[in-house]
Design an enzyme around this catalytic site. Structure first.
Site, short mmCIF file in Angstrom:
data_model
loop_
_atom_site.label_atom_id
_atom_site.label_comp_id
_atom_site.label_asym_id
_atom_site.label_seq_id
_atom_site.Cartn_x
_atom_site.Cartn_y
_atom_site.Cartn_z
N ASP A 117 -47.72 -23.27 9.01
CA ASP A 117 -47.08 -22.11 9.62
C ASP A 117 -48.15 -21.01 9.73
O ASP A 117 -49.22 -21.10 9.13
CB ASP A 117 -45.87 -21.66 8.79
CG ASP A 117 -44.88 -20.85 9.63
OD1 ASP A 117 -45.26 -20.42 10.73
OD2 ASP A 117 -43.74 -20.64 9.18
N GLU B 156 -38.02 -12.98 11.26
CA GLU B 156 -38.66 -13.12 9.95
C GLU B 156 -38.95 -11.80 9.24
O GLU B 156 -39.49 -10.89 9.84
CB GLU B 156 -40.03 -13.76 10.15
CG GLU B 156 -40.03 -15.14 10.60
CD GLU B 156 -41.44 -15.50 11.04
OE1 GLU B 156 -42.29 -15.70 10.18
OE2 GLU B 156 -41.68 -15.56 12.25
#
Ligand code: BGC
Ligand code: BGC
Length: 814
Positions: free
Chosen positions: A319, A514
């Site tokens: 990620d 996020e």
């Protein structure tokens, strides 16, 4: 060491990291399900890969293992750095194109990179790039795409076949933009609804995630074993985030999932076996830790469990700079992560350094060559399987695919099936002949109904003009009502001239993604409770109210429920607002046309403090349990609900520092002597701003302070200090924005940056990294805001807060 002492040492070590031996972070593969991957290596292709590996230089191999973000790389860079992949991050536009672009520039971008990757050059083995994007609810970064409801809504629909069709349509719209790879589906099983990514998960129940995982992978990639090449309109999936993203303590994004291995398997791993059986080509490693160890460095899970025990034959992608969080690593240097089993690092901006360092580390024997060959083999296997070596890409640039009527029909079906009716005292269905007032801030706003990961990372800054094929909830209601001879009047603030028969009030959370979306309490607070005030006003005028609530998680809305005659949880429905009308609007005489179908895939809280309210947990006491959902056929009454939130919302605030002319709890405002403060009107609220005036010759700061906060994650997530202000008198001396930790402040000069005294409200955004670069100790921030000036200066401050919106951000030089 004897066995006994070994055990003793192991438990000592386990205690040192705060876990019992059973919870140690090394997994026991035999306890995990054994799986056979649907992505079966084909002997002929494997031979081709072997031959290719033999011709590749070390540099070319390492290049395959690194992915750069489009914002930091040009096609010509590939000659020096032969990278295997590019991605477009949530807010990254195509090459040389505006932030919000239709397929044309995306196709141009893919072609430009592919051309250089496939060039015949001495010593270069032409290998196509794999181009990835967050197509997580449709190909949502591309203007004109069909936007499907976010996963939380799909969970409520309980329909794997629908999910498969959504995957297919998403794949086609991704291939039309000439992109090969969707970073989804998210298989998180969110256990704490404070987490800002709750809506990316299908359900708090592992069973529901398990039922969807294979369906979505098959939709995106095609059935395993089939000719699932991109030419037929399929793309690679990336199941994410492996593992435990939905289990972090306090629901903190990128945090620590402290659970025993049995729970990691039973809950968080629920979707992976089926995704692997369906042939998932890639798995994305997670930012979170498991019992204190970062997943990007966990060899036992990435290699022993995922690849060996669960038979995963594709590649593991990292990620966004996730490798940099492994102890001893940086964004441009991380042998530990490759050794743990990462095959391709997502190195958005650190790829050059990572390339050079990794090449050096392989030469020095820090990363075994066999590990490199394994990683590259896995990546090439996916590239062959996807058909990337074949230059024909028939769907690319086909504008008819984007937002096609067929795809929009699937999205609308998904909206219809995912609405959950929480309350109905008989006002629904609406009589199609009625006079309907459509009110609320989200009534006619496609950006709000689409949420985060929509044209921008946090889903902020969108207007209806950005969504060419879409329909707002209001537009859908108007279409349905008008067709039957009724009327629908749009009035976001709820004012009307002619009394309506009924009001539909559309409101909810504003978009987030996020980090930014993490909250401290489940009390619905967006918009200063204006929706509640609006509902009260309408009811006081004798108008029945229907609430359509948009949210990325279940929230405590008891006061709003009490003020609603009907209440519909519509989640984040996406581009097809018409799906709401399909169910809410009945026949001309008020008989149902389509019944409700959705039931909760997340438990709905009774208090604002029920963060980990999950079915099957001890003490389970929801307002509406998992599986709840009224229909026209069954009905059911909801009585008056307790309006005490059961939790002090103010005490939980960590992002809002100045609002309504004060520092909201738990923060305190202090002013240096010589600063005159008064309340003035903000653009929207009477006496909503704080005016500060420094007399000529006076110096000092206005400060907002509180108990120390750790903002490491906020800095990593590239968050900004956002100030809404109006300059009333231009500064005659230096002005600076300050943050402080333990008595030391870091100040960012604002002269030359702040707006002139033009009578207008402006927004200033300074990245937290700008303060960090000036020495701020980011893990112990106790001064969350400060404005210092010397000499005459007057400014009105409407708001100061942390924000994830980077637009127009500045980090001025000293
Ligand atoms: C997110 C991933 C996403 C990636 C690329 C990360 O920050 O956690 O879900 O796929 O960025 O945008
Ligand atoms: C990117 C996202 C990424 C995030 C990670 C953003 O700037 O646009 O795609 O997930 O950074 O912090």
């Amino acid at each position: 060491m004897t066995r006994k002492t070994k055990l003793f040492v192991a438990s000592l070590l386990a205690c040192a990291i705060g876990t019992s031996p059973a919870q140690a972070q090394v997994a026991h593969p035999a306890q995990w399900p054994a799986v056979t991957s649907g992505l079966r290596p084909d002997p002929a292709v494997e031979q081709q890969i072997t031959a290719m590996l033999a011709r590749m230089s070390l540099e070319e191999k390492i290049g395959q293992m690194i992915q750069a973000d489009l914002s930091t790389i040009r096609p010509e860079d590939l000659r020096r750095y032969p990278l295997g992949s590019i991605l477009a991050g949530g807010s990254t536009p195509p090459l040389d194109a505006p932030d919000r672009s239709p397929i044309g520039p995306w196709v141009g971008t893919a072609r430009a990179f592919r051309a250089v990757a496939m060039e015949a050059r001495p010593g270069h083995v032409p290998i196509p790039l794999i181009f990835g994007i967050d197509a997580v609810h449709g190909n949502n970064n591309v203007v004109g795409a069909t936007l499907f409801p976010h996963n939380i809504a799909l969970g409520a629909a309980h329909d794997p076949d629908l999910v498969r069709r959504i995957g297919q349509a998403t794949a086609q719209e991704t291939a039309a933009a000439d992109i090969d790879w969707a970073f989804g589906p998210t298989l998180a099983v969110p256990q704490n609804d404070r987490w800002g990514r709750t809506y990316e998960g299908y359900s708090e129940r592992p069973e529901i995630v398990r039922a969807y995982a294979g369906a979505m992978v098959e939709g995106l990639q095609g059935a395993p074993g089939a000719d699932n090449r991109i030419q037929t309109g399929h793309v690679a999936a990336s199941v994410k985030h492996f593992l435990g993203d939905g289990g972090t303590s306090d629901g903190i994004d990128q945090g620590n999932t402290q659970v025993p291995e049995s729970e990691l398997i039973a809950i968080h791993n629920a979707g992976y076996p089926n995704a692997i059986r369906a042939g998932a080509m890639t798995v994305m490693a997670s930012f979170n830790s498991w019992n204190g160890q970062k997943m990007h460095g966990n060899r036992s899970l990435l290699t022993d469990v995922l690849k060996q025990r669960m038979g995963f034959t594709g590649f593991v992608v990292g990620d966004w700079n996730g490798h940099a969080q492994v102890p001893g690593c940086a964004k441009d240097d991380c042998p530990a992560s490759f050794n743990a089993g990462l095959d391709m690092a997502m190195a958005p901006d650190g790829w050059k350094g990572l390339f050079d360092n990794t090449v050096r580390e392989v030469r020095a024997g820090q990363i075994p060559m066999a590990r490199v060959d394994d990683a590259v083999r896995r990546i090439l296997r996916v590239k062959f399987r996807l058909g990337l070596f074949d230059p024909a890409r028939p769907l690319a640039d086909d504008a008819r695919v984007m937002g096609s009527p067929e795809h929009r029909a699937i999205a609308r079906e998904a909206v219809r099936k995912s609405l959950v009716l929480l309350k109905n005292d008989g006002v629904l269905p609406l009589r199609a002949k009625a006079r309907v007032l459509v009110a609320g801030p989200a009534a006619d706003d496609i950006g709000l109904q689409s949420g985060g990961w929509t044209l921008s990372w946090q889903g902020e800054g969108n207007t209806n003009a950005d969504f060419p094929h879409a329909q707002s909830i209001y537009a859908g209601l108007a279409e349905a009502v008008q067709a039957a001879g009724g009327t629908a009047t749009l009035s976001p603030d709820g004012r009307f001239t002619q009394k309506p028969d009924v009001a539909v009030v559309v409101f909810g959370e504003t978009p987030y993604a996020e980090g930014v979306g993490d909250v401290k309490t489940l009390e619905f607070q967006s918009g200063d409770k204006q929706a509640l005030a609006l509902l009260k006003r309408l009811r006081a005028a004798g108008i029945p109210t229907v609430s359509v609530f948009l949210s990325g998680r279940p929230l405590w809305v008891n006061p709003e429920l009490n003020q609603s005659d009907a209440f519909v949880a519509a989640w984040l429905p996406g581009s097809e607002g018409g799906g709401v009308a399909d169910v809410l609007v009945g026949t001309a005489d008020g008989k149902p046309r389509t019944d409700f179908h959705g039931t909760l895939s997340f438990s709905w809280p009774k208090t604002a403090g029920q963060f980990t309210l999950n079915q099957g947990k001890p003490g389970y006491d929801p307002l509406f349990p998992l599986g709840y959902g009224l229909t026209y056929a069954k009905g059911g009454r909801v009585g008056r609900l307790d309006e005490a939130p059961g939790l002090d919302a103010g005490a939980a605030n960590t992002t809002l520092f100045l609002s309504r002319a004060a520092a909201p709890a738990p923060f305190r405002l202090s002013l240096a002597p010589g600063i005159a403060a008064s309340k003035v009107d903000s653009a929207t609220i009477q006496e909503g701003a704080l005016r500060l005036a420094w007399a000529p010759g006076q110096g000092g700061a206005a400060r907002v302070t509180g108990a120390p906060l750790n903002w490491m994650r906020e800095v990593n997530a590239q968050m900004v200090m956002q100030v809404t202000y109006r300059v009333d008198q231009a500064p005659q001396g230096p002005v600076a924005l300050e943050l402080g930790a333990q008595g030391k402040t870091a100040s960012v000069p604002l002269n030359g940056v702040i707006a002139p005294a033009d009578g207008q409200w402006h927004t200033l955004r300074v990245p937290l990294s700008c303060f960090a670069a000036r020495g701020l100790q980011v893990d112990k921030i106790d001064q969350v805001f400060g404005l210092a000036a010397h000499g005459g200066f007057a400014i009105a401050l409407a708001e100061a807060r942390l924000s994830g919106d980077p637009s127009g951000q500045v980090c001025p030089k000293d």
